[in-house]
Design an enzyme around this catalytic site. Structure first.
Site, PDB file in Angstrom:
ATOM      1  N   SER A  11       0.813  -1.223   0.000  1.00 52.21           N
ATOM      2  CA  SER A  11       0.000   0.000   0.000  1.00 52.21           C
ATOM      3  C   SER A  11       0.843   1.269   0.000  1.00 52.21           C
ATOM      4  O   SER A  11       0.490   2.264   0.613  1.00 52.21           O
ATOM      5  CB  SER A  11      -0.945  -0.015   1.203  1.00 52.21           C
ATOM      6  OG  SER A  11      -0.218  -0.312   2.386  1.00 52.21           O
ATOM      7  N   GLY A  12       1.985   1.223  -0.700  1.00 48.48           N
ATOM      8  CA  GLY A  12       2.782   2.438  -0.894  1.00 48.48           C
ATOM      9  C   GLY A  12       2.335   3.145  -2.170  1.00 48.48           C
ATOM     10  O   GLY A  12       1.248   2.881  -2.698  1.00 48.48           O
ATOM     11  N   THR A  41       7.193   4.091   1.366  1.00 48.07           N
ATOM     12  CA  THR A  41       6.836   5.383   0.770  1.00 48.07           C
ATOM     13  C   THR A  41       6.662   6.445   1.849  1.00 48.07           C
ATOM     14  O   THR A  41       7.171   7.564   1.733  1.00 48.07           O
ATOM     15  CB  THR A  41       5.513   5.248  -0.018  1.00 48.07           C
ATOM     16  OG1 THR A  41       5.734   4.379  -1.119  1.00 48.07           O
ATOM     17  CG2 THR A  41       5.015   6.595  -0.527  1.00 48.07           C
ATOM     18  N   TRP A  43       8.003   6.848   4.531  1.00 52.24           N
ATOM     19  CA  TRP A  43       9.255   7.281   5.163  1.00 52.24           C
ATOM     20  C   TRP A  43      10.137   8.091   4.211  1.00 52.24           C
ATOM     21  O   TRP A  43      11.199   8.560   4.617  1.00 52.24           O
ATOM     22  CB  TRP A  43      10.036   6.064   5.654  1.00 52.24           C
ATOM     23  CG  TRP A  43       9.546   5.517   6.956  1.00 52.24           C
ATOM     24  CD1 TRP A  43       8.249   5.472   7.393  1.00 52.24           C
ATOM     25  CD2 TRP A  43      10.334   4.933   8.003  1.00 52.24           C
ATOM     26  NE1 TRP A  43       8.181   4.888   8.627  1.00 52.24           N
ATOM     27  CE2 TRP A  43       9.447   4.534   9.036  1.00 52.24           C
ATOM     28  CE3 TRP A  43      11.683   4.682   8.170  1.00 52.24           C
ATOM     29  CZ2 TRP A  43       9.885   3.923  10.207  1.00 52.24           C
ATOM     30  CZ3 TRP A  43      12.110   4.065   9.335  1.00 52.24           C
ATOM     31  CH2 TRP A  43      11.226   3.701  10.346  1.00 52.24           C
ATOM     32  N   GLN A  45      11.832  10.915   2.430  1.00 54.05           N
ATOM     33  CA  GLN A  45      11.944  12.326   2.830  1.00 54.05           C
ATOM     34  C   GLN A  45      12.166  13.239   1.635  1.00 54.05           C
ATOM     35  O   GLN A  45      11.457  14.204   1.414  1.00 54.05           O
ATOM     36  CB  GLN A  45      13.116  12.499   3.801  1.00 54.05           C
ATOM     37  CG  GLN A  45      12.906  11.840   5.146  1.00 54.05           C
ATOM     38  CD  GLN A  45      14.048  12.146   6.116  1.00 54.05           C
ATOM     39  OE1 GLN A  45      14.992  12.857   5.794  1.00 54.05           O
ATOM     40  NE2 GLN A  45      13.944  11.602   7.312  1.00 54.05           N
ATOM     41  N   GLU A 116      19.651  16.780  -5.384  1.00 55.04           N
ATOM     42  CA  GLU A 116      20.254  15.686  -4.619  1.00 55.04           C
ATOM     43  C   GLU A 116      21.452  15.137  -5.379  1.00 55.04           C
ATOM     44  O   GLU A 116      21.680  15.501  -6.541  1.00 55.04           O
ATOM     45  CB  GLU A 116      19.203  14.600  -4.340  1.00 55.04           C
ATOM     46  CG  GLU A 116      18.153  15.073  -3.342  1.00 55.04           C
ATOM     47  CD  GLU A 116      17.054  14.054  -3.071  1.00 55.04           C
ATOM     48  OE1 GLU A 116      17.317  12.851  -3.136  1.00 55.04           O
ATOM     49  OE2 GLU A 116      15.930  14.492  -2.784  1.00 55.04           O
ATOM     50  N   ASP A 218       9.460  -9.365   1.301  1.00 60.63           N
ATOM     51  CA  ASP A 218       8.416 -10.382   1.110  1.00 60.63           C
ATOM     52  C   ASP A 218       8.105 -10.639  -0.370  1.00 60.63           C
ATOM     53  O   ASP A 218       7.937 -11.782  -0.792  1.00 60.63           O
ATOM     54  CB  ASP A 218       7.115  -9.942   1.815  1.00 60.63           C
ATOM     55  CG  ASP A 218       7.348  -9.629   3.278  1.00 60.63           C
ATOM     56  OD1 ASP A 218       8.178 -10.311   3.896  1.00 60.63           O
ATOM     57  OD2 ASP A 218       6.717  -8.686   3.788  1.00 60.63           O
ATOM     58  N   HIS A 239      22.452   4.344   2.040  1.00 61.06           N
ATOM     59  CA  HIS A 239      22.311   5.803   2.109  1.00 61.06           C
ATOM     60  C   HIS A 239      23.443   6.330   2.965  1.00 61.06           C
ATOM     61  O   HIS A 239      23.702   5.806   4.042  1.00 61.06           O
ATOM     62  CB  HIS A 239      20.953   6.181   2.704  1.00 61.06           C
ATOM     63  CG  HIS A 239      20.592   7.604   2.441  1.00 61.06           C
ATOM     64  ND1 HIS A 239      21.254   8.651   3.031  1.00 61.06           N
ATOM     65  CD2 HIS A 239      19.652   8.151   1.632  1.00 61.06           C
ATOM     66  CE1 HIS A 239      20.727   9.790   2.599  1.00 61.06           C
ATOM     67  NE2 HIS A 239      19.759   9.526   1.746  1.00 61.06           N
ATOM     68  N   ARG A 285      25.481   8.402  -4.578  1.00 64.70           N
ATOM     69  CA  ARG A 285      25.480   7.762  -3.262  1.00 64.70           C
ATOM     70  C   ARG A 285      26.504   6.654  -3.069  1.00 64.70           C
ATOM     71  O   ARG A 285      27.036   6.488  -1.983  1.00 64.70           O
ATOM     72  CB  ARG A 285      24.114   7.131  -3.027  1.00 64.70           C
ATOM     73  CG  ARG A 285      23.167   8.127  -2.565  1.00 64.70           C
ATOM     74  CD  ARG A 285      21.920   7.499  -2.117  1.00 64.70           C
ATOM     75  NE  ARG A 285      20.986   8.608  -2.061  1.00 64.70           N
ATOM     76  CZ  ARG A 285      19.696   8.473  -2.035  1.00 64.70           C
ATOM     77  NH1 ARG A 285      19.167   7.281  -2.071  1.00 64.70           N
ATOM     78  NH2 ARG A 285      18.933   9.535  -1.971  1.00 64.70           N
ATOM     79  N   HIS A 346      19.517   1.116   2.373  1.00 61.82           N
ATOM     80  CA  HIS A 346      18.450   2.066   2.059  1.00 61.82           C
ATOM     81  C   HIS A 346      17.528   1.591   0.949  1.00 61.82           C
ATOM     82  O   HIS A 346      16.322   1.734   1.041  1.00 61.82           O
ATOM     83  CB  HIS A 346      19.106   3.388   1.664  1.00 61.82           C
ATOM     84  CG  HIS A 346      18.151   4.505   1.378  1.00 61.82           C
ATOM     85  ND1 HIS A 346      17.286   4.994   2.319  1.00 61.82           N
ATOM     86  CD2 HIS A 346      17.931   5.234   0.244  1.00 61.82           C
ATOM     87  CE1 HIS A 346      16.573   5.980   1.800  1.00 61.82           C
ATOM     88  NE2 HIS A 346      16.927   6.139   0.530  1.00 61.82           N
ATOM     89  N   GLU A 370       9.970  -0.749  -5.556  1.00 58.70           N
ATOM     90  CA  GLU A 370      11.260  -1.272  -5.095  1.00 58.70           C
ATOM     91  C   GLU A 370      11.349  -2.793  -5.218  1.00 58.70           C
ATOM     92  O   GLU A 370      12.435  -3.343  -5.404  1.00 58.70           O
ATOM     93  CB  GLU A 370      11.505  -0.845  -3.641  1.00 58.70           C
ATOM     94  CG  GLU A 370      12.916  -1.137  -3.167  1.00 58.70           C
ATOM     95  CD  GLU A 370      13.238  -0.529  -1.812  1.00 58.70           C
ATOM     96  OE1 GLU A 370      12.424   0.276  -1.299  1.00 58.70           O
ATOM     97  OE2 GLU A 370      14.295  -0.861  -1.268  1.00 58.70           O
ATOM     98  N   ARG A 381      20.965   3.539  -7.932  1.00 59.49           N
ATOM     99  CA  ARG A 381      19.795   4.408  -8.185  1.00 59.49           C
ATOM    100  C   ARG A 381      20.137   5.883  -7.987  1.00 59.49           C
ATOM    101  O   ARG A 381      20.792   6.258  -7.010  1.00 59.49           O
ATOM    102  CB  ARG A 381      18.680   4.030  -7.212  1.00 59.49           C
ATOM    103  CG  ARG A 381      17.413   4.825  -7.363  1.00 59.49           C
ATOM    104  CD  ARG A 381      16.421   4.362  -6.346  1.00 59.49           C
ATOM    105  NE  ARG A 381      16.911   4.639  -5.013  1.00 59.49           N
ATOM    106  CZ  ARG A 381      16.465   5.610  -4.236  1.00 59.49           C
ATOM    107  NH1 ARG A 381      15.497   6.407  -4.656  1.00 59.49           N
ATOM    108  NH2 ARG A 381      16.965   5.790  -3.043  1.00 59.49           N
ATOM    109  N   LEU A 387      10.282   7.104  -6.341  1.00 55.72           N
ATOM    110  CA  LEU A 387       8.860   7.457  -6.260  1.00 55.72           C
ATOM    111  C   LEU A 387       8.327   7.699  -7.680  1.00 55.72           C
ATOM    112  O   LEU A 387       7.197   7.361  -8.014  1.00 55.72           O
ATOM    113  CB  LEU A 387       8.649   8.706  -5.389  1.00 55.72           C
ATOM    114  CG  LEU A 387       8.906   8.532  -3.883  1.00 55.72           C
ATOM    115  CD1 LEU A 387       8.792   9.869  -3.153  1.00 55.72           C
ATOM    116  CD2 LEU A 387       7.948   7.525  -3.253  1.00 55.72           C
TER     117      LEU A 387
HETATM  118  C1  SIN Z   1      16.665  11.094   0.746  1.00 51.79           C
HETATM  119  O1  SIN Z   1      15.808  11.883   1.092  1.00 51.79           O
HETATM  120  O2  SIN Z   1      17.855  11.291   0.871  1.00 51.79           O
HETATM  121  C2  SIN Z   1      16.227   9.816   0.146  1.00 51.79           C
HETATM  122  C3  SIN Z   1      15.723  10.027  -1.198  1.00 51.79           C
HETATM  123  C4  SIN Z   1      15.853   8.778  -1.981  1.00 51.79           C
HETATM  124  O3  SIN Z   1      16.347   7.785  -1.461  1.00 51.79           O
HETATM  125  O4  SIN Z   1      15.509   8.798  -3.162  1.00 51.79           O
END
Ligand code: SIN
Length: 532
Positions: A11-12, A41, A43, A45, A116, A218, A239, A285, A346, A370, A381, A387
């Site tokens: 349910s994301g 989802t 979580w 940020q 980012e 799962d 991360h 990353r 992450h 995911e 990634r 998202l």
């Molecule tokens: C983050 O807010 O650093 C995570 C974003 C992401 O993993 O795409």
């Protein structure tokens, strides 16, 4: 046995957006193992990457994604997902999602875009530092209000039902699921010709992770058991900046903070990232996480620090209210002090192998988000592309579902046997489950995390093999519980990660091994595919 036009597991963003669209065509069951809002989802940020500004182009977003993906992203897949981005964003807005805006110099309001690691442009739409929560809340409210959607919370999907499992002579396909109703302890049989897996990732396979407790792999485990092809499980993204604090584990410090100028420093205040990559703290990353790992090993300290104190306090509190408030609860004032951070598991870049439309190698089963591997993320990634993938691919998957199994045709009547649990008893020693769970997470962290070696992978494989036998014995002899089912999936996914990592005899993207430290495009520029 209950029958639906569509069964959505998870349910994301992927599951909810698929269900909202599918409900226009038929009856949908959303089956989710905890409360519906308990998802990866929720979580998230940072935000959702999408070309929005006039200075940005699809080609640039594609190039950044390919560059981060270290040679493993199929370009047509990347192009398709990125080009469908603006339309997916509009759909989210239509469902009520609010993205931050700002006023331009000429007084107009426009969407505020963050930056980012690995992005050459500002292109991350966000809702302060709680973008995922905003998306989850708004989509869930829409789903609850939709009469064609039945939400089954606290229902744990044990396994997919396939024609092979039913020993039918017809070609292999998925025809439904068995799910444990946690409250009643009953095991339900749910039938559908269109089953969508959106169960998220497997961060909980590692001791340290930014993921919520639900991320136990799962979907990958059940698809594997059903005979689906699994791709690229060695590429686990760590991360770089998870809060380092004994009483607040798994708390992410968003990369958007580095996008706004935060710098990684050691305990003496030295900015070390320039020594590893000219892009400094905003390098992709894999590079940043490895650099931090190296610094921590070199200095023997438990963490490094992220410093944003040079920015005005008001800006920090407004742009990152969740991080500001949460850190204050453990006496860290991020406007005045650098934040102690460590890398943590992450994101799972591999998963159930799918087309860009989410179709798997098992007809009747689609996978999105995911849990799936469309190839968008390649070997690493690009931040905030996930998202986007969930929102776009869930739409393409619905069209594919409907054309593969048209709703006008009557669903074939199948004799699906009830779940058989007459000979089992209740688990006698829960300690075995908790012990095995801890052992898996620690061994994965120690042997299969940011820096790997062949020997460490071999050690991990031997231990996992024993654990798998023990867990299987438990599974056959005792009544299933959520804890036991999660453990069964965790050990399965850990084994897939180790097997995939052991096969790749080079270093690429997120897979780094001291025994083969270089990238080898001649031999290894291909996916790692596992099939039972
Ligand atoms: C983050 O807010 O650093 C995570 C974003 C992401 O993993 O795409």
């Amino acid at each position: 046995m209950k029958t639906y036009d569509f069964i959505v597991i998870g349910s994301g963003i992927s599951g909810l957006s698929f269900a909202l669209r599918a409900a226009k065509h038929g009856r949908v069951a959303i089956v989710t193992k905890k409360e519906a809002a308990d998802t990866n989802t929720a979580w998230a940020q940072g935000g959702i990457a999408c070309v929005q500004s006039e200075t940005d182009t699809f080609d640039q977003h594609v190039a950044d994604t390919l560059d981060a993906g270290a040679g493993l992203c199929p370009e047509p897949v990347v192009q398709k997902i990125i080009q469908h981005g603006p339309e997916a964003i509009q759909e989210l807005v239509d469902w009520g999602v609010n993205f931050d805006t700002h006023e331009t110099e000429s007084g107009e309001t426009e969407v505020a875009l963050g930056r980012e690691g690995g992005h050459t442009q500002r292109r991350v739409l966000h809702h302060k530092d709680t973008t995922g929560r905003e998306i989850e809340t708004k989509l869930l409210a829409e789903a609850i209000a939709e009469p064609n959607i039945e939400l089954l919370e606290h229902h744990f999907v044990i396994d997919l039902i396939t024609t092979a499992k039913l020993a039918l002579a017809s070609p292999p396909r998925c025809v439904g699921i068995y799910a444990l109703d946690e409250e009643s302890g009953e095991i339900l049989t749910l039938r559908s010709d269109r089953v969508l897996l959106c169960t998220g990732g497997s961060g909980r396979v590692y001791l340290y992770t930014t993921n919520p407790g639900v991320a136990t792999g799962d979907g990958v485990a059940m698809a594997w058991r059903a005979g689906c092809e699994i791709a690229n499980m060695e590429f686990i993204q760590f991360h770089p900046t998870c809060l380092y604090h004994h009483s607040l584990k798994s708390f992410l410090i968003t990369e958007a903070m580095r996008g706004e100028g935060a710098e990684l420093i050691d305990k003496h205040g030295r900015k070390f990232m320039e020594e590893y990559d000219p892009r400094g703290s905003l390098a992709p990353r894999d590079i940043v996480a490895r650099a931090i790992d190296r610094e921590i090993k070199k200095t023997g300290g438990p963490c490094v620090f992220l410093d944003i104190t040079h920015k005005p306090a008001d800006f920090i509190r407004t742009r990152f209210p969740n991080i500001y408030e949460t850190c204050l609860t453990v006496d860290i004032d991020i406007t005045k002090q650098p934040i102690p951070v460590v890398p943590a598991a992450h994101y799972q870049c591999g998963g159930v192998k799918t087309s860009v439309k989410g179709s798997t190698s098992l007809p009747g089963l689609w996978a999105v988000g995911e849990v799936a591997c469309t190839g968008l993320h390649g070997a690493n990634r690009l931040a905030s592309n996930s998202l986007l993938e969930g929102a776009v691919v869930s739409k393409l998957a619905l069209n594919d579902c409907i054309s593969s199994f048209p709703l006008s045709a009557d669903q074939e009547v199948l004799e699906v046997p009830e779940w058989e649990s007459s000979d089992v008893t209740d688990v006698d020693e829960l300690v075995v489950i908790y012990h095995n769970w801890d052992e898996i997470r620690r061994l994965m962290w120690d042997y299969v995390s940011i820096v790997r070696t062949t020997k460490r992978l071999q050690r991990a494989a031997t231990r996992l093999h024993n654990l798998q036998r023990e867990v299987q014995e438990f599974y056959w002899n005792f009544r299933v519980t959520t804890e036991l089912l999660e453990l069964r999936n965790l050990v399965e996914v850990a084994t897939l990660i180790v097997d995939s990592a052991a096969r790749r005899k080079e270093s690429r993207g997120l897979h780094y091994t001291l025994d083969h430290p270089d990238r080898d495009d001649d031999k290894w520029r291909h996916n790692t595919l596992l099939k039972k």
